[in-house]
Motif scaffolding. Structure first.
Motif: not given
Length: 202
Positions: A156-175
């Motif tokens: 994992p992470g070499l040479p490519w990365g893995r997914e990043v997951t954002f679960r639905p939690s009020p107030g969580l902002l991701a860009v």
């Protein structure tokens, strides 16, 4: 309080340095009280004024997170779509001023978005309201590495990365940067998610 995921720290890549911006914001003065029926269209767009008491503040939060992410990209080599490279090969992030596009959506039972790439330079989500799901990944957003072979790496992470997951939690902002692909996991029966979706194109 903003937390930046730096290259190599649960982020999308190691060799092509890419960071995602994640922060938690206070929704007390931004959103209205939600009384979202669980039954209805799988995807419903709400007028901003019916969901938000202060859309300008939410826009400012998105812009701040995008600016911080842009700065991180500049320090790590720039975002290809809008980074400037000088004669010595140094990159400097630059994004012309301009308004972001923002919508507020309701996701209900059965809604999902298969893996896709955004045409925007930067894009993001802010969860405004969510009922508690039975499965923790229901209605979550994931960023994935679109390059061929990323799922087939032995370490994992070499040479490519893995997914990043954002679960639905009020107030969580991701860009994140638009070249990454993203997906929305299927929303389960009895769940409703209200999310602001923003994008910025230079």
């Amino acid at each position: 309080m903003s937390t930046m995921l730096k290259p190599g720290e649960k982020t999308v890549t190691r060799l092509w340095e890419t960071a995602c911006g994640v922060r938690r914001i206070d929704l007390a003065t931004i959103t209205r009280l939600f009384d979202i029926p669980l039954e209805g269209p799988q995807q419903e767009f709400l007028p901003l004024e019916t969901a938000l008491t202060d859309p300008d503040t939410l826009r400012a939060e998105f812009i701040s997170a995008m600016d911080e992410l842009e700065q991180e990209h500049g320090l790590q080599g720039g975002v290809p779509s809008y980074a400037a490279t000088d004669e010595m090969g140094l990159s400097e992030a630059r994004r012309p001023d301009g308004a972001i596009k923002m919508t507020v959506q309701v996701w209900r039972r059965g809604f999902e978005i298969p893996q896709y790439a955004s045409s925007s330079d930067l894009f993001g989500w802010c969860f405004l309201h969510a009922t508690q799901p039975r499965h923790e990944d229901s209605g979550s957003v994931a960023l994935l590495d679109p390059r061929a072979g990323s799922e087939g790496t032995a370490m994992p992470g070499l040479p490519w990365g893995r997914e990043v997951t954002f679960r639905p939690s009020p107030g969580l902002l991701a860009v994140g940067p638009g070249w990454l692909t993203s997906t929305v996991r299927p929303v389960e029966d009895g769940q409703a998610v209200v999310v602001a979706v923003a994008s910025k194109t230079a």
